[in-house]
Design a protein around this motif. Structure first.
Motif, PDB file in Angstrom:
ATOM      1  N   UNK A   1      -4.474   1.366  -9.427  1.00  0.00           N
ATOM      2  CA  UNK A   1      -4.223   2.791  -9.250  1.00  0.00           C
ATOM      3  C   UNK A   1      -5.342   3.483  -8.470  1.00  0.00           C
ATOM      4  N   UNK A   2      -6.492   2.861  -8.390  1.00  0.00           N
ATOM      5  CA  UNK A   2      -7.584   3.432  -7.596  1.00  0.00           C
ATOM      6  C   UNK A   2      -7.358   3.218  -6.095  1.00  0.00           C
ATOM      7  N   UNK A   3      -6.641   2.169  -5.761  1.00  0.00           N
ATOM      8  CA  UNK A   3      -6.379   1.848  -4.364  1.00  0.00           C
ATOM      9  C   UNK A   3      -4.944   2.139  -3.943  1.00  0.00           C
ATOM     10  N   UNK A   4      -4.129   2.649  -4.886  1.00  0.00           N
ATOM     11  CA  UNK A   4      -2.717   2.931  -4.600  1.00  0.00           C
ATOM     12  C   UNK A   4      -2.017   1.701  -4.021  1.00  0.00           C
ATOM     13  N   UNK A   5      -2.241   0.570  -4.653  1.00  0.00           N
ATOM     14  CA  UNK A   5      -1.709  -0.687  -4.144  1.00  0.00           C
ATOM     15  C   UNK A   5      -1.165  -1.535  -5.288  1.00  0.00           C
ATOM     16  N   UNK A   6      -0.041  -2.181  -5.025  1.00  0.00           N
ATOM     17  CA  UNK A   6       0.518  -3.150  -5.956  1.00  0.00           C
ATOM     18  C   UNK A   6       0.505  -4.511  -5.270  1.00  0.00           C
ATOM     19  N   UNK A   7       0.283  -5.544  -6.064  1.00  0.00           N
ATOM     20  CA  UNK A   7       0.139  -6.891  -5.547  1.00  0.00           C
ATOM     21  C   UNK A   7       1.152  -7.832  -6.192  1.00  0.00           C
ATOM     22  N   UNK A   8       1.445  -8.914  -5.492  1.00  0.00           N
ATOM     23  CA  UNK A   8       2.234  -9.990  -6.056  1.00  0.00           C
ATOM     24  C   UNK A   8       1.576 -11.300  -5.641  1.00  0.00           C
TER      25      UNK A   8
ATOM     26  N   UNK B   1       3.577   2.048 -14.906  1.00  0.00           N
ATOM     27  CA  UNK B   1       2.678   2.918 -14.146  1.00  0.00           C
ATOM     28  C   UNK B   1       1.212   2.685 -14.498  1.00  0.00           C
ATOM     29  N   UNK B   2       0.940   2.361 -15.767  1.00  0.00           N
ATOM     30  CA  UNK B   2      -0.445   2.121 -16.174  1.00  0.00           C
ATOM     31  C   UNK B   2      -0.915   0.712 -15.851  1.00  0.00           C
ATOM     32  N   UNK B   3       0.039  -0.173 -15.595  1.00  0.00           N
ATOM     33  CA  UNK B   3      -0.298  -1.570 -15.366  1.00  0.00           C
ATOM     34  C   UNK B   3      -0.353  -2.403 -16.624  1.00  0.00           C
ATOM     35  N   UNK B   4      -0.069  -1.796 -17.757  1.00  0.00           N
ATOM     36  CA  UNK B   4      -0.224  -2.512 -19.034  1.00  0.00           C
ATOM     37  C   UNK B   4       0.976  -3.369 -19.382  1.00  0.00           C
ATOM     38  N   UNK B   5       2.119  -3.100 -18.762  1.00  0.00           N
ATOM     39  CA  UNK B   5       3.334  -3.830 -19.105  1.00  0.00           C
ATOM     40  C   UNK B   5       3.943  -4.447 -17.854  1.00  0.00           C
ATOM     41  N   UNK B   6       4.322  -5.713 -17.957  1.00  0.00           N
ATOM     42  CA  UNK B   6       4.937  -6.413 -16.832  1.00  0.00           C
ATOM     43  C   UNK B   6       6.169  -7.179 -17.297  1.00  0.00           C
ATOM     44  N   UNK B   7       7.075  -7.400 -16.370  1.00  0.00           N
ATOM     45  CA  UNK B   7       8.261  -8.214 -16.624  1.00  0.00           C
ATOM     46  C   UNK B   7       8.565  -9.035 -15.382  1.00  0.00           C
ATOM     47  N   UNK B   8       9.126 -10.228 -15.608  1.00  0.00           N
ATOM     48  CA  UNK B   8       9.389 -11.144 -14.499  1.00  0.00           C
ATOM     49  C   UNK B   8      10.791 -11.730 -14.612  1.00  0.00           C
ATOM     50  N   UNK B   9      11.358 -12.035 -13.463  1.00  0.00           N
ATOM     51  CA  UNK B   9      12.577 -12.818 -13.445  1.00  0.00           C
ATOM     52  C   UNK B   9      12.260 -14.213 -13.960  1.00  0.00           C
TER      53      UNK B   9
ATOM     54  N   UNK C   1       0.837  -1.192   0.000  1.00  0.00           N
ATOM     55  CA  UNK C   1       0.000   0.000   0.000  1.00  0.00           C
ATOM     56  C   UNK C   1       0.873   1.245   0.000  1.00  0.00           C
ATOM     57  N   UNK C   2       0.595   2.144  -0.927  1.00  0.00           N
ATOM     58  CA  UNK C   2       1.415   3.347  -1.093  1.00  0.00           C
ATOM     59  C   UNK C   2       0.684   4.596  -0.632  1.00  0.00           C
ATOM     60  N   UNK C   3       1.448   5.561  -0.172  1.00  0.00           N
ATOM     61  CA  UNK C   3       0.887   6.862   0.184  1.00  0.00           C
ATOM     62  C   UNK C   3       1.975   7.918   0.108  1.00  0.00           C
ATOM     63  N   UNK C   4       1.547   9.157  -0.101  1.00  0.00           N
ATOM     64  CA  UNK C   4       2.492  10.267  -0.092  1.00  0.00           C
ATOM     65  C   UNK C   4       3.101  10.626  -1.427  1.00  0.00           C
ATOM     66  N   UNK C   5       2.702   9.957  -2.482  1.00  0.00           N
ATOM     67  CA  UNK C   5       3.171  10.312  -3.821  1.00  0.00           C
ATOM     68  C   UNK C   5       2.091   9.919  -4.827  1.00  0.00           C
ATOM     69  N   UNK C   6       2.279  10.359  -6.069  1.00  0.00           N
ATOM     70  CA  UNK C   6       1.286  10.114  -7.121  1.00  0.00           C
ATOM     71  C   UNK C   6       1.488   8.709  -7.671  1.00  0.00           C
ATOM     72  N   UNK C   7       0.846   7.757  -7.031  1.00  0.00           N
ATOM     73  CA  UNK C   7       1.058   6.346  -7.309  1.00  0.00           C
ATOM     74  C   UNK C   7       0.885   6.008  -8.784  1.00  0.00           C
ATOM     75  N   UNK C   8      -0.115   6.572  -9.412  1.00  0.00           N
ATOM     76  CA  UNK C   8      -0.424   6.190 -10.801  1.00  0.00           C
ATOM     77  C   UNK C   8       0.683   6.606 -11.768  1.00  0.00           C
ATOM     78  N   UNK C   9       1.577   7.477 -11.342  1.00  0.00           N
ATOM     79  CA  UNK C   9       2.667   7.940 -12.214  1.00  0.00           C
ATOM     80  C   UNK C   9       3.928   7.092 -12.087  1.00  0.00           C
ATOM     81  N   UNK C  10       3.925   6.169 -11.155  1.00  0.00           N
ATOM     82  CA  UNK C  10       5.135   5.412 -10.847  1.00  0.00           C
ATOM     83  C   UNK C  10       5.056   3.971 -11.327  1.00  0.00           C
TER      84      UNK C  10
END
Length: 115
Positions: A73-80, A52-60, A22-31
């Motif tokens: 981006x609506x919840x300012x959260x990234x998941x794994x 930042x848009x969620x459209x592109x991903x890369x994995x090890x 969960x992120x806070x304090x910055x413009x999450x959707x831009x990162x």
């Protein structure tokens, strides 16, 4: 700025876990967002990245087809989402945000895969 990871724990080999950051304090959707991990005695390694848009991903290569990164981006959260976990996935998992020269790190969450 804060990044707070959660969802770590102990799981048996072959099991699944879902991590959240969960992120806070910055413009999450831009990162862009990433998950890293660091096992005892090893260097921190990149696990997965999402744009930042969620459209592109890369994995090890070591986690491809087992882990899925996603971004709300609506919840300012990234998941794994981690499936078919292996003992070698045991590590502290960190999320990181990045945009141009700026980056922020979370404090990490422990994932232990053991029977």
């Amino acid at each position: 700025v804060q990044l707070v990871e959660s969802g770590g724990g102990l799981v048996q080999p072959g099991g699944s876990l879902g991590l959240s950051c969960a992120a806070s304090g910055f413009t999450f959707r831009s990162y862009n967002m990433s998950w890293y991990r660091q096992a005892p005695g090893k260097e921190r390694e990149l696990v997965a990245t999402i744009s930042n848009t969620g459209r592109s991903t890369n994995y090890a290569d070591s986690v491809k087809d087992r882990f899925t990164i996603s971004k709300d981006n609506a919840r300012d959260t990234v998941y794994l989402q981690m499936n078919n976990l292996k003992p070698e996935d045991t590590a502290v998992y960190y999320c990181k945000s990045s945009r141009l020269a700026k980056e922020y790190w979370g404090q990490g969450t422990q994932v232990t895969v053991s029977s």
